[in-house]
Design a protein around this motif. Structure first.
Motif, PDB file in Angstrom:
ATOM      1  N   GLU A 162       0.829  -1.198   0.000  1.00 56.87           N
ATOM      2  CA  GLU A 162       0.000   0.000   0.000  1.00 56.87           C
ATOM      3  C   GLU A 162       0.867   1.252   0.000  1.00 56.87           C
ATOM      4  O   GLU A 162       0.588   2.219  -0.709  1.00 56.87           O
ATOM      5  CB  GLU A 162      -0.937  -0.002   1.208  1.00 56.87           C
ATOM      6  N   GLY A 163       1.922   1.239   0.815  1.00 55.74           N
ATOM      7  CA  GLY A 163       2.816   2.392   0.843  1.00 55.74           C
ATOM      8  C   GLY A 163       3.515   2.588  -0.488  1.00 55.74           C
ATOM      9  O   GLY A 163       3.695   3.719  -0.956  1.00 55.74           O
ATOM     10  N   LEU A 164       3.898   1.475  -1.124  1.00 55.82           N
ATOM     11  CA  LEU A 164       4.567   1.543  -2.414  1.00 55.82           C
ATOM     12  C   LEU A 164       3.637   2.125  -3.477  1.00 55.82           C
ATOM     13  O   LEU A 164       4.030   2.992  -4.269  1.00 55.82           O
ATOM     14  CB  LEU A 164       5.029   0.143  -2.826  1.00 55.82           C
ATOM     15  N   VAL A 165       2.386   1.653  -3.485  1.00 55.79           N
ATOM     16  CA  VAL A 165       1.421   2.146  -4.465  1.00 55.79           C
ATOM     17  C   VAL A 165       1.128   3.629  -4.241  1.00 55.79           C
ATOM     18  O   VAL A 165       1.040   4.415  -5.190  1.00 55.79           O
ATOM     19  CB  VAL A 165       0.120   1.324  -4.395  1.00 55.79           C
ATOM     20  N   ALA A 166       0.977   4.023  -2.977  1.00 52.76           N
ATOM     21  CA  ALA A 166       0.699   5.428  -2.676  1.00 52.76           C
ATOM     22  C   ALA A 166       1.840   6.327  -3.146  1.00 52.76           C
ATOM     23  O   ALA A 166       1.610   7.397  -3.723  1.00 52.76           O
ATOM     24  CB  ALA A 166       0.469   5.605  -1.182  1.00 52.76           C
ATOM     25  N   ALA A 167       3.078   5.886  -2.908  1.00 51.29           N
ATOM     26  CA  ALA A 167       4.232   6.678  -3.337  1.00 51.29           C
ATOM     27  C   ALA A 167       4.303   6.748  -4.863  1.00 51.29           C
ATOM     28  O   ALA A 167       4.587   7.808  -5.443  1.00 51.29           O
ATOM     29  CB  ALA A 167       5.513   6.072  -2.771  1.00 51.29           C
ATOM     30  N   LEU A 168       4.033   5.617  -5.517  1.00 54.02           N
ATOM     31  CA  LEU A 168       4.058   5.585  -6.978  1.00 54.02           C
ATOM     32  C   LEU A 168       2.969   6.481  -7.558  1.00 54.02           C
ATOM     33  O   LEU A 168       3.197   7.214  -8.529  1.00 54.02           O
ATOM     34  CB  LEU A 168       3.874   4.146  -7.462  1.00 54.02           C
ATOM     35  N   ALA A 169       1.776   6.433  -6.956  1.00 57.97           N
ATOM     36  CA  ALA A 169       0.674   7.272  -7.425  1.00 57.97           C
ATOM     37  C   ALA A 169       1.037   8.747  -7.319  1.00 57.97           C
ATOM     38  O   ALA A 169       0.743   9.547  -8.218  1.00 57.97           O
ATOM     39  CB  ALA A 169      -0.588   6.979  -6.615  1.00 57.97           C
ATOM     40  N   HIS A 170       1.694   9.112  -6.226  1.00 59.18           N
ATOM     41  CA  HIS A 170       2.113  10.507  -6.039  1.00 59.18           C
ATOM     42  C   HIS A 170       3.094  10.926  -7.127  1.00 59.18           C
ATOM     43  O   HIS A 170       2.992  12.026  -7.694  1.00 59.18           O
ATOM     44  CB  HIS A 170       2.749  10.666  -4.657  1.00 59.18           C
ATOM     45  N   GLU A 171       4.038  10.043  -7.448  1.00 55.64           N
ATOM     46  CA  GLU A 171       5.045  10.361  -8.455  1.00 55.64           C
ATOM     47  C   GLU A 171       4.440  10.440  -9.856  1.00 55.64           C
ATOM     48  O   GLU A 171       4.948  11.150 -10.725  1.00 55.64           O
ATOM     49  CB  GLU A 171       6.162   9.310  -8.427  1.00 55.64           C
ATOM     50  N   ILE A 172       3.356   9.715 -10.099  1.00 60.06           N
ATOM     51  CA  ILE A 172       2.689   9.775 -11.405  1.00 60.06           C
ATOM     52  C   ILE A 172       1.840  11.036 -11.521  1.00 60.06           C
ATOM     53  O   ILE A 172       1.847  11.725 -12.545  1.00 60.06           O
ATOM     54  CB  ILE A 172       1.810   8.525 -11.623  1.00 60.06           C
ATOM     55  N   ARG A 173       1.117  11.370 -10.450  1.00 57.66           N
ATOM     56  CA  ARG A 173       0.177  12.490 -10.523  1.00 57.66           C
ATOM     57  C   ARG A 173       0.886  13.836 -10.602  1.00 57.66           C
ATOM     58  O   ARG A 173       0.362  14.768 -11.220  1.00 57.66           O
ATOM     59  CB  ARG A 173      -0.769  12.459  -9.323  1.00 57.66           C
TER      60      ARG A 173
END
Length: 234
Positions: free
Chosen positions: A18-29
């Motif tokens: 979950e933390g990995l996905v949240a960080a990745l989502a932030h970097e994409i957005r």
């Protein structure tokens, strides 16, 4: 607890998915926001011919679709805690419809409402529950077809508040009905985001039942049943 898996390269230390996905989502957005701002700036300063207008519009549409997918995927994986408050279901339903009409999704359709004024207030997270109603309405508006109609109804039934949204148009096939609530369906129809998967998750958190009835030659009906005996969803 967040889902995790063992990564051999980390000597067995679990990875927080979950933390990995949240960080990745932030970097994409972040870059998506930059792209959107720059395209809108170019629209203002450059001479606009039809070709450029179409190119810029296509870029912004693609950026918005991707941003929606990333945002709702994160919301689906990490649902926000419920903040229940006394709410009027009819008001939430009307607000959800108004928001979609403002986006032009009801253009060319006939939309009828029949709301039961005797419905008691219910305890829901107003923002999230309205989001679920928007998802149901959007699904019906997009599926009704040009010149079709969508009906919204609320009523009291068997100690429950019931919201029913029905539409004209083709029935859902067995395979589409089975996949309707699957998150993977969002990748095939990105304009709707995580759509019905997120709807089902939000309604389940509110102890609601969602039923879909879609038959050839008839209307497709999505019915939300909210049990009034539930005292708290927190």
């Amino acid at each position: 607890m967040s889902p995790a898996f063992d990564d051999p390269s980390r000597n067995g230390a679990p990875v927080d998915l979950e933390g990995l996905v949240a960080a990745l989502a932030h970097e994409i957005r972040n870059p998506l926001t930059g792209i959107s701002i720059n395209v809108q700036y170019l629209q203002m300063i450059e001479p606009q011919d039809e070709t450029r207008r179409e190119i810029y519009a296509d870029i912004l549409e693609a950026v918005n679709r991707l941003d929606l997918l990333v945002r709702e995927f994160t919301e689906y994986l990490q649902p926000a805690p419920l903040k229940p408050e006394k709410s009027d279901l009819n008001v939430l339903l009307s607000q959800a419809l108004a928001g979609l009409e403002a986006r032009g999704l009801a253009r060319g359709l006939r939309v009828a409402t029949q709301l039961d004024a005797s419905l008691p207030e219910v305890e829901v997270d107003a923002r999230q529950f309205r989001r679920a109603l928007e998802g149901i309405l959007e699904h019906c508006l997009r599926s009704a077809g040009e010149g079709g109609d969508v009906r919204l109804e609320s009523r009291l039934q068997d100690q429950a508040a019931v919201v029913e949204v029905s539409r004209s148009g083709p029935a859902l096939s067995a395979s589409r009905l089975e996949a309707l609530f699957e998150p993977a369906a969002a990748l095939k129809s990105p304009e709707t985001g995580f759509g019905m998967a997120l709807v089902r998750q939000i309604l389940a958190a509110h102890c609601c039942r969602l039923e879909v009835d879609s038959r050839h030659g008839g209307r497709t009906r999505l019915v939300v049943t909210f049990p009034l005996h539930v005292k708290s969803i927190s």
